[in-house]
Design a protein around this motif. Sequence first.
Motif, PDB file in Angstrom:
ATOM      1  N   GLY A 177       0.830  -1.198   0.000  1.00  0.00           N
ATOM      2  CA  GLY A 177       0.000   0.000   0.000  1.00  0.00           C
ATOM      3  C   GLY A 177       0.864   1.246   0.000  1.00  0.00           C
ATOM      4  N   ASN A 178       0.683   2.072   1.032  1.00  0.00           N
ATOM      5  CA  ASN A 178       1.455   3.326   1.106  1.00  0.00           C
ATOM      6  C   ASN A 178       2.534   3.271   2.180  1.00  0.00           C
ATOM      7  N   ARG A 179       2.981   2.057   2.528  1.00  0.00           N
ATOM      8  CA  ARG A 179       3.920   1.951   3.631  1.00  0.00           C
ATOM      9  C   ARG A 179       4.851   0.752   3.454  1.00  0.00           C
ATOM     10  N   TRP A 180       5.929   0.799   4.206  1.00  0.00           N
ATOM     11  CA  TRP A 180       6.825  -0.340   4.354  1.00  0.00           C
ATOM     12  C   TRP A 180       6.503  -1.066   5.654  1.00  0.00           C
ATOM     13  N   LEU A 181       6.620  -2.369   5.626  1.00  0.00           N
ATOM     14  CA  LEU A 181       6.560  -3.179   6.834  1.00  0.00           C
ATOM     15  C   LEU A 181       7.957  -3.741   7.051  1.00  0.00           C
ATOM     16  N   ILE A 182       8.619  -3.270   8.099  1.00  0.00           N
ATOM     17  CA  ILE A 182      10.021  -3.607   8.345  1.00  0.00           C
ATOM     18  C   ILE A 182      10.113  -4.583   9.515  1.00  0.00           C
ATOM     19  N   GLY A 183      10.727  -5.730   9.244  1.00  0.00           N
ATOM     20  CA  GLY A 183      10.948  -6.720  10.280  1.00  0.00           C
ATOM     21  C   GLY A 183      12.322  -6.539  10.890  1.00  0.00           C
ATOM     22  N   LEU A 184      12.346  -6.405  12.206  1.00  0.00           N
ATOM     23  CA  LEU A 184      13.594  -6.153  12.919  1.00  0.00           C
ATOM     24  C   LEU A 184      13.954  -7.338  13.800  1.00  0.00           C
ATOM     25  N   GLY A 185      15.257  -7.596  13.927  1.00  0.00           N
ATOM     26  CA  GLY A 185      15.727  -8.574  14.873  1.00  0.00           C
ATOM     27  C   GLY A 185      15.738  -7.977  16.270  1.00  0.00           C
ATOM     28  N   GLY A 186      16.324  -8.675  17.208  1.00  0.00           N
ATOM     29  CA  GLY A 186      16.350  -8.169  18.579  1.00  0.00           C
ATOM     30  C   GLY A 186      15.038  -8.456  19.284  1.00  0.00           C
ATOM     31  N   SER A 187      14.585  -7.482  20.051  1.00  0.00           N
ATOM     32  CA  SER A 187      13.430  -7.706  20.917  1.00  0.00           C
ATOM     33  C   SER A 187      12.104  -7.301  20.281  1.00  0.00           C
ATOM     34  N   GLN A 188      12.126  -6.867  19.009  1.00  0.00           N
ATOM     35  CA  GLN A 188      10.899  -6.384  18.368  1.00  0.00           C
ATOM     36  C   GLN A 188      10.260  -7.516  17.559  1.00  0.00           C
ATOM     37  N   PRO A 189       9.129  -8.084  18.010  1.00  0.00           N
ATOM     38  CA  PRO A 189       8.546  -9.242  17.315  1.00  0.00           C
ATOM     39  C   PRO A 189       7.711  -8.878  16.095  1.00  0.00           C
ATOM     40  N   ASP A 190       7.155  -7.670  16.047  1.00  0.00           N
ATOM     41  CA  ASP A 190       6.209  -7.313  14.991  1.00  0.00           C
ATOM     42  C   ASP A 190       6.877  -6.437  13.938  1.00  0.00           C
ATOM     43  N   ASP A 191       6.375  -6.511  12.707  1.00  0.00           N
ATOM     44  CA  ASP A 191       6.844  -5.622  11.661  1.00  0.00           C
ATOM     45  C   ASP A 191       6.399  -4.190  11.956  1.00  0.00           C
ATOM     46  N   ILE A 192       7.275  -3.246  11.645  1.00  0.00           N
ATOM     47  CA  ILE A 192       7.017  -1.833  11.928  1.00  0.00           C
ATOM     48  C   ILE A 192       6.534  -1.148  10.659  1.00  0.00           C
ATOM     49  N   PRO A 193       5.379  -0.481  10.696  1.00  0.00           N
ATOM     50  CA  PRO A 193       4.935   0.262   9.515  1.00  0.00           C
ATOM     51  C   PRO A 193       5.663   1.600   9.412  1.00  0.00           C
ATOM     52  N   VAL A 194       6.222   1.864   8.239  1.00  0.00           N
ATOM     53  CA  VAL A 194       7.031   3.068   8.019  1.00  0.00           C
ATOM     54  C   VAL A 194       6.671   3.658   6.663  1.00  0.00           C
ATOM     55  N   ARG A 195       6.533   4.982   6.635  1.00  0.00           N
ATOM     56  CA  ARG A 195       6.224   5.631   5.356  1.00  0.00           C
ATOM     57  C   ARG A 195       7.435   5.643   4.430  1.00  0.00           C
ATOM     58  N   THR A 196       8.618   6.001   4.955  1.00  0.00           N
ATOM     59  CA  THR A 196       9.825   6.110   4.128  1.00  0.00           C
ATOM     60  C   THR A 196      11.001   5.475   4.860  1.00  0.00           C
ATOM     61  N   VAL A 197      11.758   4.662   4.144  1.00  0.00           N
ATOM     62  CA  VAL A 197      12.934   3.982   4.688  1.00  0.00           C
ATOM     63  C   VAL A 197      14.180   4.537   4.003  1.00  0.00           C
ATOM     64  N   ILE A 198      15.197   4.837   4.805  1.00  0.00           N
ATOM     65  CA  ILE A 198      16.462   5.339   4.272  1.00  0.00           C
ATOM     66  C   ILE A 198      17.559   4.355   4.658  1.00  0.00           C
ATOM     67  N   ASN A 199      18.119   3.725   3.657  1.00  0.00           N
ATOM     68  CA  ASN A 199      19.171   2.723   3.845  1.00  0.00           C
ATOM     69  C   ASN A 199      20.524   3.425   3.810  1.00  0.00           C
ATOM     70  N   ALA A 200      21.057   3.702   5.005  1.00  0.00           N
ATOM     71  CA  ALA A 200      22.374   4.330   5.139  1.00  0.00           C
ATOM     72  C   ALA A 200      23.289   3.396   5.914  1.00  0.00           C
ATOM     73  N   ALA A 201      23.276   2.121   5.523  1.00  0.00           N
ATOM     74  CA  ALA A 201      23.948   1.082   6.293  1.00  0.00           C
ATOM     75  C   ALA A 201      25.415   0.900   5.950  1.00  0.00           C
ATOM     76  N   GLY A 202      25.964   1.747   5.089  1.00  0.00           N
ATOM     77  CA  GLY A 202      27.397   1.728   4.844  1.00  0.00           C
ATOM     78  C   GLY A 202      27.879   0.426   4.252  1.00  0.00           C
ATOM     79  N   LEU A 203      28.742  -0.289   4.976  1.00  0.00           N
ATOM     80  CA  LEU A 203      29.289  -1.546   4.495  1.00  0.00           C
ATOM     81  C   LEU A 203      28.203  -2.575   4.213  1.00  0.00           C
ATOM     82  N   GLU A 204      27.076  -2.453   4.893  1.00  0.00           N
ATOM     83  CA  GLU A 204      25.999  -3.427   4.756  1.00  0.00           C
ATOM     84  C   GLU A 204      24.858  -2.925   3.879  1.00  0.00           C
ATOM     85  N   ALA A 205      25.046  -1.809   3.186  1.00  0.00           N
ATOM     86  CA  ALA A 205      23.939  -1.218   2.426  1.00  0.00           C
ATOM     87  C   ALA A 205      23.404  -2.151   1.357  1.00  0.00           C
TER      88      ALA A 205
END
Length: 377
Positions: A177-205
């Motif tokens: 739709g109009n959003r990203w669903l981002i799945g994170l490791g660590g302690s966050q079990p649910d996907d996070i809805p985000v309007r805009t994602v910026i990939n500034a991960a450097g070596l891991e981009a």
Amino acid sequence: MLDFMVIGAGVIGLAIARRLARAGHEVVIVDTADAIGSETSSRNSEVIHAGIYYPTGSLKAQLCVSGRKALYRYCAARAVPHRQCGKLIVASDDGQRAALQALAEKALANGVEDLQVLSVGAARSLEPALNCVAALLSPSTGIVDSQQLMLSYLGEAENAGAVLSLRTPVVRGMHKGNRWLIGLGGSQPDDIPVRTVINAAGLEASRVARSLGLAPDRVPTTHYAKGNYFTLQGGKPPFSRLIYPLPEPGGLGVHVTLDLAGRVRFGPDVEWVEAIDYAVDAGRAERFYPAIRRYYPEMADATLVPAYSGIRPKLSRDPRVDSDFRIETEADHGAPGLVCLYGIESPGLTASLALAERIASGLGVLPTQEDAELFHV
């Protein structure tokens, strides 16, 4: 729904998060590490570059020049430790004079207007230990405490409401739709809805881009160029300015850098690696001595000790290719609401504020008056 998620808490991600948060947006910064800027951002020469080396018209050239001016203003206003110490770029023999002159002409084309051509006498009057036949003086080159700079960016982002989540890798992403669903490791079990994602991960981009579902042919390959640094031990520091040889394929050559306490470091070299490994092989020092003695002939044996290493994300291993920064949006990769930054190596530290401004303005996010004035004083 979250306005922005910035992936990567290095100097670029923090600068972008700061810029967006201060404009009134909800921002979350995520990083896999347990501290900010633990990779490329804190493992470099900490040099504020003037903008001399980069192809005219490239993003590196444009953003280095504008970013350098903004960075000096930012550091002065916020008491971030830095010093405009200047540097000398040297021709070690007559065969390098033409290349030195070509570099001066490139710098002028890039908007570096304070470069000075020095005779050997003028250069040695500034740095008596220096060996050269001619040199360029760059008064606007300097050094900065990169850790304090990142802490300043983070503090201003958090003061504006941004949230930092460390030890939080991005493991998946899907646009719906109009959003990203981002799945994170660590302690966050649910996907996070985000309007805009910026990939500034450097070596891991590149890896992050693939985890977000981008087709492999839409993701450039990131190559790892390791640079090793050695500290000069014993005696009084021989130089008060940065000393650079003429650039070499793949890098700027083994040069003299200083920290804010005046300690001397030499590096980096170029060592292509397949995996991230920051161990410094003490034996590589033997390759440094002949390179250093071209401009510092009094360099004594057995005076270099391993300091640290850094890894630069390169988009090409071909030394003949001047890879530029790449900022890719939907027009490039086909995914709406996603900005990917690839190949953000030197002069990324210098250009951090300008890169943040480029990203934010491209997303239609207007700056605060204070942020605008960093670029328009």
